[in-house]
Design a protein around this motif. Structure first.
Motif, PDB file in Angstrom:
ATOM      1  N   HIS A 195       0.857  -1.182   0.000  1.00  0.00           N
ATOM      2  CA  HIS A 195       0.000   0.000   0.000  1.00  0.00           C
ATOM      3  C   HIS A 195       0.894   1.232   0.000  1.00  0.00           C
ATOM      4  CE1 HIS A 195      -2.732  -3.102   1.623  1.00  0.00           C
ATOM      5  NE2 HIS A 195      -3.651  -2.426   0.954  1.00  0.00           N
ATOM      6  N   ALA A 196       0.523   2.211  -0.788  1.00  0.00           N
ATOM      7  CA  ALA A 196       1.329   3.422  -0.904  1.00  0.00           C
ATOM      8  C   ALA A 196       1.256   4.235   0.393  1.00  0.00           C
ATOM      9  CB  ALA A 196       0.827   4.264  -2.073  1.00  0.00           C
ATOM     10  N   PRO A 197       2.234   5.084   0.638  1.00  0.00           N
ATOM     11  CA  PRO A 197       2.150   5.978   1.796  1.00  0.00           C
ATOM     12  C   PRO A 197       0.865   6.800   1.761  1.00  0.00           C
ATOM     13  CG  PRO A 197       4.345   6.038   0.840  1.00  0.00           C
ATOM     14  CD  PRO A 197       3.499   5.248  -0.101  1.00  0.00           C
ATOM     15  N   LYS A 198       0.326   7.083   2.930  1.00  0.00           N
ATOM     16  CA  LYS A 198      -0.937   7.823   2.995  1.00  0.00           C
ATOM     17  C   LYS A 198      -0.725   9.323   2.809  1.00  0.00           C
ATOM     18  CE  LYS A 198      -3.337   4.540   6.064  1.00  0.00           C
ATOM     19  NZ  LYS A 198      -2.297   3.502   6.014  1.00  0.00           N
ATOM     20  N   GLY A 199       0.401   9.826   3.274  1.00  0.00           N
ATOM     21  CA  GLY A 199       0.616  11.262   3.225  1.00  0.00           C
ATOM     22  C   GLY A 199       1.675  11.723   2.238  1.00  0.00           C
ATOM     23  N   ALA A 200       2.693  10.899   1.995  1.00  0.00           N
ATOM     24  CA  ALA A 200       3.775  11.295   1.084  1.00  0.00           C
ATOM     25  C   ALA A 200       3.269  11.391  -0.340  1.00  0.00           C
ATOM     26  CB  ALA A 200       4.927  10.297   1.178  1.00  0.00           C
ATOM     27  N   SER A 201       3.793  12.327  -1.102  1.00  0.00           N
ATOM     28  CA  SER A 201       3.368  12.541  -2.481  1.00  0.00           C
ATOM     29  C   SER A 201       3.773  11.381  -3.377  1.00  0.00           C
ATOM     30  CB  SER A 201       3.989  13.835  -3.024  1.00  0.00           C
ATOM     31  OG  SER A 201       5.410  13.697  -3.090  1.00  0.00           O
ATOM     32  N   ILE A 202       3.192  11.351  -4.579  1.00  0.00           N
ATOM     33  CA  ILE A 202       3.537  10.301  -5.531  1.00  0.00           C
ATOM     34  C   ILE A 202       5.020  10.351  -5.860  1.00  0.00           C
ATOM     35  CG2 ILE A 202       3.169   9.412  -7.869  1.00  0.00           C
ATOM     36  CD1 ILE A 202       0.315  10.414  -7.732  1.00  0.00           C
ATOM     37  N   GLU A 203       5.543  11.555  -6.113  1.00  0.00           N
ATOM     38  CA  GLU A 203       6.945  11.653  -6.518  1.00  0.00           C
ATOM     39  C   GLU A 203       7.894  11.206  -5.405  1.00  0.00           C
ATOM     40  OE1 GLU A 203       5.684  16.102  -6.032  1.00  0.00           O
ATOM     41  OE2 GLU A 203       4.755  14.183  -6.534  1.00  0.00           O
ATOM     42  N   LYS A 204       7.572  11.549  -4.158  1.00  0.00           N
ATOM     43  CA  LYS A 204       8.420  11.115  -3.056  1.00  0.00           C
ATOM     44  C   LYS A 204       8.339   9.601  -2.851  1.00  0.00           C
ATOM     45  CE  LYS A 204       8.565  15.407  -0.385  1.00  0.00           C
ATOM     46  NZ  LYS A 204       8.254  16.058   0.918  1.00  0.00           N
ATOM     47  N   SER A 205       7.176   9.052  -3.124  1.00  0.00           N
ATOM     48  CA  SER A 205       6.965   7.619  -2.908  1.00  0.00           C
ATOM     49  C   SER A 205       7.606   6.771  -3.990  1.00  0.00           C
ATOM     50  CB  SER A 205       5.461   7.315  -2.822  1.00  0.00           C
ATOM     51  OG  SER A 205       4.842   8.042  -1.777  1.00  0.00           O
ATOM     52  N   VAL A 206       7.354   7.113  -5.261  1.00  0.00           N
ATOM     53  CA  VAL A 206       7.774   6.242  -6.358  1.00  0.00           C
ATOM     54  C   VAL A 206       9.287   6.251  -6.564  1.00  0.00           C
ATOM     55  CG1 VAL A 206       7.632   7.874  -8.308  1.00  0.00           C
ATOM     56  CG2 VAL A 206       7.045   5.445  -8.643  1.00  0.00           C
ATOM     57  N   ALA A 207       9.968   7.224  -5.994  1.00  0.00           N
ATOM     58  CA  ALA A 207      11.436   7.251  -6.091  1.00  0.00           C
ATOM     59  C   ALA A 207      12.083   6.150  -5.267  1.00  0.00           C
ATOM     60  CB  ALA A 207      11.958   8.604  -5.605  1.00  0.00           C
TER      61      ALA A 207
END
Length: 341
Positions: free
Chosen positions: A118-130
């Motif tokens: 599951h993706a982070p709830k608060g972090a942005s897409i760009e911060k997460s997918v890196a």
């Protein structure tokens, strides 16, 4: 995703047909339906990794069908296989992918749920997918190859991370710091020195100069662990000299001229790390990757882990894929490059 006049679902994808960057092309392909434990994910963001470039450069003849690269993805679950246990349609997820399957340079990707989080709830897409590929690589290096237990007192242990400002080095530095080790990271410019210090490096040395002298000048004769995250050959004798007897050296890169036998007299443990091994061979342990990514999501949301994204392209198109790839291929990147759909 679009229906053709024959009722077949088609989607946009990007791939290469030979080893040259110029061979990147946009094309349409039939969409897959997930089965078993697979998810169908609508891609909203990707990041570029050196493995994308290495894979392209290994193509030895022109391909009749473009090869889809991309080993970081973020998106929304559109469909699920009949045996999926942990996800539902509509969930936001991120992952690093499976080298034996088509990658994330496409509108929709099929991926095994065991290597998804599951993706982070608060972090942005760009911060997460890196973060997925580099975090999985760093986690497996530290916890499985170096056998570091973050739950014990590691303050007496020292690790040298060669190429500390790169993609894997940037997260390995953070994880080693959080595990309590004394972290020596290498960096070659003032900007990169500050970068690795901000990520938790206790000490910084320059890999363009004599590493043995620099480490010794810091009052450290030898280290317990070394991570080789760039070309090992220029540093091989330094690695042999700096590693403690019964220490551990692990690497993600090839050894062309370096001889592992040089480590024998010190009884040094040696390990390769390739993040794709578990999924490629369908090992039971592949579920550890989903678990590592769930911890990453929590770490990004809590601020305990800092995203290493440094460049973002907006627009999932051929031009941006080429531009982002050129940046990574130049070999001077600090942190990660991301493309958002």
């Amino acid at each position: 995703m679009r229906l053709t006049n024959k009722g077949v679902e088609k989607m946009k994808a990007f791939g290469v047909t030979n080893s040259k960057l110029a061979s990147f092309t946009e094309f349409n392909k039939e969409s897959e339906n997930p089965s078993g434990r697979d998810l169908l994910v609508k891609i909203q963001g990707i990041s570029i990794n050196p493995v994308d470039i290495a894979t392209r450069k290994r193509i030895t003849e022109d391909l009749t069908e473009p090869k889809i690269l991309g080993y970081d993805g973020y998106g929304t679950v559109e469909k699920i296989g009949s045996e999926v246990k942990n996800f539902e349609i509509g969930d936001r997820v991120f992952f690093a992918g499976d080298y034996s399957r088509a990658g994330s340079y496409q509108e929709f990707e099929v991926i095994d749920e065991r290597i998804v989080s599951h993706a982070p709830k608060g972090a942005s897409i760009e911060k997460s997918v890196a973060m997925p590929l580099v975090t999985l690589t760093a986690s497996e290096l530290l916890y499985e190859k170096l056998n570091i237990n973050p739950g014990v007192d590691n303050r007496s242990k020292t690790i040298l991370i060669i190429n500390g400002a790169g993609g894997v080095g940037s997260i390995a530095t953070q994880l080693a710091h959080l595990a309590g080790l004394k972290v020596i990271a290498t960096a070659s410019t003032q900007e990169k020195v500050q970068w690795v210090k901000d990520l938790g490096a206790d000490l910084v040395v320059n890999h363009h100069h004599d590493l043995v002298k620099q480490v010794n000048d810091l009052g450290i004769k030898q280290v317990d662990y070394i991570l080789g995250l760039s070309d090992n050959d220029p540093h091989w004798q330094e690695i042999v000299s700096l590693i403690k007897p019964f220490g551990t050296f692990a690497t993600v890169t090839n050894l062309r001229n370096s001889q592992i036998g040089d480590l024998k007299q010190k009884s040094v443990n040696f390990s390769w790390e390739w993040m794709f091994t578990k999924a490629m061979y369908k090992l039971d342990s592949m579920s550890t990757q989903g678990a590592y990514l769930e911890k990453l999501a929590d770490g990004l949301d809590s601020g305990m882990i800092k995203s290493t994204v440094t460049k973002v392209f907006h627009g999932f198109n051929l031009e941006n894929i080429k531009r982002a790839t050129e940046l990574v291929e130049a070999g001077h990147m600090m942190g990660k490059v991301v493309i958002l759909n």
